[in-house]
Design a protein around this motif. Structure first.
Motif, PDB file in Angstrom:
ATOM      1  N   VAL A  10     -16.079  34.327  -8.578  1.00 40.74           N
ATOM      2  CA  VAL A  10     -16.422  35.734  -8.369  1.00 40.74           C
ATOM      3  C   VAL A  10     -17.785  35.859  -7.687  1.00 40.74           C
ATOM      4  CG1 VAL A  10     -16.962  37.903  -9.549  1.00 40.74           C
ATOM      5  CG2 VAL A  10     -14.976  36.569 -10.245  1.00 40.74           C
ATOM      6  N   PHE A  11     -18.758  35.099  -8.152  1.00 41.99           N
ATOM      7  CA  PHE A  11     -20.093  35.142  -7.537  1.00 41.99           C
ATOM      8  C   PHE A  11     -20.035  34.683  -6.082  1.00 41.99           C
ATOM      9  CE2 PHE A  11     -24.044  33.039  -6.315  1.00 41.99           C
ATOM     10  CZ  PHE A  11     -24.954  34.066  -6.517  1.00 41.99           C
ATOM     11  N   SER A  12     -19.302  33.618  -5.820  1.00 39.87           N
ATOM     12  CA  SER A  12     -19.217  33.091  -4.456  1.00 39.87           C
ATOM     13  C   SER A  12     -18.534  34.077  -3.517  1.00 39.87           C
ATOM     14  CB  SER A  12     -18.452  31.768  -4.451  1.00 39.87           C
ATOM     15  OG  SER A  12     -19.131  30.813  -5.214  1.00 39.87           O
ATOM     16  N   LEU A  13     -17.455  34.684  -3.981  1.00 33.98           N
ATOM     17  CA  LEU A  13     -16.765  35.666  -3.148  1.00 33.98           C
ATOM     18  C   LEU A  13     -17.649  36.871  -2.845  1.00 33.98           C
ATOM     19  CD1 LEU A  13     -13.157  35.648  -4.648  1.00 33.98           C
ATOM     20  CD2 LEU A  13     -13.848  34.872  -2.387  1.00 33.98           C
ATOM     21  N   LEU A  14     -18.286  37.404  -3.886  1.00 34.75           N
ATOM     22  CA  LEU A  14     -19.147  38.570  -3.688  1.00 34.75           C
ATOM     23  C   LEU A  14     -20.335  38.256  -2.788  1.00 34.75           C
ATOM     24  CD1 LEU A  14     -19.156  40.221  -7.226  1.00 34.75           C
ATOM     25  CD2 LEU A  14     -18.034  41.032  -5.154  1.00 34.75           C
ATOM     26  N   SER A  15     -20.969  37.117  -3.019  1.00 31.82           N
ATOM     27  CA  SER A  15     -22.130  36.783  -2.204  1.00 31.82           C
ATOM     28  C   SER A  15     -21.730  36.515  -0.753  1.00 31.82           C
ATOM     29  CB  SER A  15     -22.892  35.590  -2.789  1.00 31.82           C
ATOM     30  OG  SER A  15     -22.127  34.415  -2.747  1.00 31.82           O
ATOM     31  N   PRO A  75     -30.709  33.374   2.021  1.00 30.41           N
ATOM     32  CA  PRO A  75     -30.562  32.322   1.004  1.00 30.41           C
ATOM     33  C   PRO A  75     -31.502  32.511  -0.189  1.00 30.41           C
ATOM     34  CG  PRO A  75     -30.666  31.340   3.175  1.00 30.41           C
ATOM     35  CD  PRO A  75     -30.998  32.789   3.338  1.00 30.41           C
ATOM     36  N   ILE A  76     -32.655  33.108   0.044  1.00 30.99           N
ATOM     37  CA  ILE A  76     -33.580  33.364  -1.067  1.00 30.99           C
ATOM     38  C   ILE A  76     -32.996  34.422  -1.997  1.00 30.99           C
ATOM     39  CG2 ILE A  76     -35.870  34.262  -1.659  1.00 30.99           C
ATOM     40  CD1 ILE A  76     -36.845  32.950   0.963  1.00 30.99           C
ATOM     41  N   VAL A  77     -32.422  35.469  -1.409  1.00 33.19           N
ATOM     42  CA  VAL A  77     -31.794  36.507  -2.224  1.00 33.19           C
ATOM     43  C   VAL A  77     -30.611  35.924  -2.998  1.00 33.19           C
ATOM     44  CG1 VAL A  77     -30.512  38.682  -2.121  1.00 33.19           C
ATOM     45  CG2 VAL A  77     -32.568  38.391  -0.738  1.00 33.19           C
ATOM     46  N   ARG A  78     -29.829  35.064  -2.345  1.00 27.92           N
ATOM     47  CA  ARG A  78     -28.696  34.429  -3.031  1.00 27.92           C
ATOM     48  C   ARG A  78     -29.188  33.534  -4.171  1.00 27.92           C
ATOM     49  NH1 ARG A  78     -24.125  31.414   0.327  1.00 27.92           N
ATOM     50  NH2 ARG A  78     -23.460  33.532   0.696  1.00 27.92           N
ATOM     51  N   MET A  79     -30.275  32.804  -3.940  1.00 25.27           N
ATOM     52  CA  MET A  79     -30.812  31.941  -4.986  1.00 25.27           C
ATOM     53  C   MET A  79     -31.316  32.761  -6.170  1.00 25.27           C
ATOM     54  SD  MET A  79     -34.007  29.283  -4.928  1.00 25.27           S
ATOM     55  CE  MET A  79     -35.139  30.611  -4.617  1.00 25.27           C
ATOM     56  N   LEU A  80     -32.028  33.847  -5.879  1.00 30.53           N
ATOM     57  CA  LEU A  80     -32.535  34.685  -6.965  1.00 30.53           C
ATOM     58  C   LEU A  80     -31.398  35.331  -7.755  1.00 30.53           C
ATOM     59  CD1 LEU A  80     -35.602  36.368  -5.223  1.00 30.53           C
ATOM     60  CD2 LEU A  80     -35.616  34.557  -6.951  1.00 30.53           C
ATOM     61  N   ALA A 102     -21.739  23.425  -7.902  1.00 30.48           N
ATOM     62  CA  ALA A 102     -20.844  22.933  -6.856  1.00 30.48           C
ATOM     63  C   ALA A 102     -20.513  24.046  -5.861  1.00 30.48           C
ATOM     64  CB  ALA A 102     -19.559  22.385  -7.476  1.00 30.48           C
ATOM     65  N   TYR A 103     -20.168  25.214  -6.369  1.00 29.81           N
ATOM     66  CA  TYR A 103     -19.874  26.347  -5.478  1.00 29.81           C
ATOM     67  C   TYR A 103     -21.114  26.771  -4.698  1.00 29.81           C
ATOM     68  CZ  TYR A 103     -15.274  27.258  -7.499  1.00 29.81           C
ATOM     69  OH  TYR A 103     -13.978  27.168  -7.880  1.00 29.81           O
ATOM     70  N   TYR A 104     -22.227  26.839  -5.370  1.00 29.81           N
ATOM     71  CA  TYR A 104     -23.464  27.313  -4.731  1.00 29.81           C
ATOM     72  C   TYR A 104     -23.849  26.408  -3.557  1.00 29.81           C
ATOM     73  CZ  TYR A 104     -28.312  28.718  -4.114  1.00 29.81           C
ATOM     74  OH  TYR A 104     -29.494  29.153  -3.571  1.00 29.81           O
ATOM     75  N   PHE A 105     -23.873  25.106  -3.789  1.00 28.83           N
ATOM     76  CA  PHE A 105     -24.274  24.188  -2.729  1.00 28.83           C
ATOM     77  C   PHE A 105     -23.215  24.078  -1.628  1.00 28.83           C
ATOM     78  CE2 PHE A 105     -27.405  22.495  -5.823  1.00 28.83           C
ATOM     79  CZ  PHE A 105     -28.521  22.740  -5.045  1.00 28.83           C
ATOM     80  N   ALA A 106     -21.945  24.172  -1.990  1.00 31.74           N
ATOM     81  CA  ALA A 106     -20.894  24.133  -0.961  1.00 31.74           C
ATOM     82  C   ALA A 106     -21.051  25.308   0.003  1.00 31.74           C
ATOM     83  CB  ALA A 106     -19.517  24.160  -1.617  1.00 31.74           C
ATOM     84  N   LEU A 107     -21.299  26.496  -0.530  1.00 26.18           N
ATOM     85  CA  LEU A 107     -21.463  27.659   0.346  1.00 26.18           C
ATOM     86  C   LEU A 107     -22.797  27.639   1.074  1.00 26.18           C
ATOM     87  CD1 LEU A 107     -19.770  30.556  -1.600  1.00 26.18           C
ATOM     88  CD2 LEU A 107     -19.024  29.413   0.471  1.00 26.18           C
ATOM     89  N   LEU A 108     -23.817  27.102   0.456  1.00 27.07           N
ATOM     90  CA  LEU A 108     -25.117  26.995   1.122  1.00 27.07           C
ATOM     91  C   LEU A 108     -25.019  26.076   2.338  1.00 27.07           C
ATOM     92  CD1 LEU A 108     -28.140  27.835   0.845  1.00 27.07           C
ATOM     93  CD2 LEU A 108     -28.466  25.673  -0.349  1.00 27.07           C
ATOM     94  N   ILE A 109     -24.377  24.942   2.170  1.00 30.23           N
ATOM     95  CA  ILE A 109     -24.191  24.005   3.284  1.00 30.23           C
ATOM     96  C   ILE A 109     -23.284  24.621   4.348  1.00 30.23           C
ATOM     97  CG2 ILE A 109     -23.150  21.781   3.894  1.00 30.23           C
ATOM     98  CD1 ILE A 109     -24.154  20.815   1.087  1.00 30.23           C
ATOM     99  N   PHE A 110     -22.216  25.279   3.904  1.00 29.81           N
ATOM    100  CA  PHE A 110     -21.309  25.926   4.864  1.00 29.81           C
ATOM    101  C   PHE A 110     -22.041  26.993   5.677  1.00 29.81           C
ATOM    102  CE2 PHE A 110     -18.757  29.826   5.438  1.00 29.81           C
ATOM    103  CZ  PHE A 110     -18.015  29.407   6.530  1.00 29.81           C
ATOM    104  N   ASP A 111     -22.813  27.851   5.007  1.00 29.15           N
ATOM    105  CA  ASP A 111     -23.555  28.901   5.728  1.00 29.15           C
ATOM    106  C   ASP A 111     -24.484  28.309   6.772  1.00 29.15           C
ATOM    107  OD1 ASP A 111     -22.334  30.882   4.271  1.00 29.15           O
ATOM    108  OD2 ASP A 111     -23.997  31.124   2.860  1.00 29.15           O
ATOM    109  N   SER A 112     -25.186  27.272   6.382  1.00 27.76           N
ATOM    110  CA  SER A 112     -26.131  26.648   7.315  1.00 27.76           C
ATOM    111  C   SER A 112     -25.417  26.087   8.540  1.00 27.76           C
ATOM    112  CB  SER A 112     -26.903  25.531   6.622  1.00 27.76           C
ATOM    113  OG  SER A 112     -27.618  26.037   5.528  1.00 27.76           O
ATOM    114  N   ILE A 113     -24.377  25.323   8.316  1.00 29.03           N
ATOM    115  CA  ILE A 113     -23.651  24.709   9.425  1.00 29.03           C
ATOM    116  C   ILE A 113     -22.963  25.765  10.286  1.00 29.03           C
ATOM    117  CG2 ILE A 113     -21.693  23.197   9.992  1.00 29.03           C
ATOM    118  CD1 ILE A 113     -22.474  21.543   7.494  1.00 29.03           C
TER     119      ILE A 113
END
Length: 144
Positions: free
Chosen positions: A50-55, A82-87, A123-134
């Motif tokens: 849910v968090f990953s989809l919403l973010s 990414p800072i807002v997502r981390m917070l 796992a979800y957080y880092f997967a989406l963080l890496i995906f967003d960056s790439i």
């Protein structure tokens, strides 16, 4: 950027992020069943999905609005989002901790309860963080 191009990039982002979230969910549910992990991990997986989809939805919606209106502010967006997502992730983790401590107070709160939430969420957080960056590196490269 043109509206059609921004819309196409947004649709591609939605599709890829949804595939990443779905694939990771299937993998984690499979590992939960096969490795005989606690079913308490399901709570962590559901909250993470849910968090990953919403973010992801908020992230690409803000990006599309900025890409159409003011492309000069995209660099600030790439730094700030990414800072807002981390917070927000930290706020969610703290909220879960407070709820879990009260929920498991009767049975006794152990670190395994926390692990069952933190492991899939990370796992979800880092997967989406890496995906967003790439994803956005390729978008910016192809734009020039």
């Amino acid at each position: 950027m043109e509206r059609q191009q921004v819309k196409a990039i947004g649709n591609k982002y939605y599709k890829y992020s949804l595939w990443i979230i779905a694939g990771l969910s299937v993998l984690l549910f499979f590992l939960t069943c096969v490795c005989d992990w606690s079913m308490e991990m399901v709570n962590g997986i559901v909250v993470s999905v849910v968090f990953s989809l919403l973010s992801s939805i908020v992230y690409i919606s803000v990006w599309k609005a900025l890409a159409v209106s003011s492309t000069k502010n995209l660099t600030k967006f790439y730094l700030g989002a990414p800072i807002v997502r981390m917070l927000s992730a930290m706020l969610l983790i703290i909220s879960y901790l407070l709820i879990a401590v009260k929920r498991f107070a009767i049975d006794g709160f152990s670190s395994s309860h926390l692990l069952y939430f933190i492991a899939p969420f990370t796992a979800y957080y880092f997967a989406l963080l890496i995906f967003d960056s790439i994803f956005f590196v390729f978008i910016e490269k192809n734009k020039k």
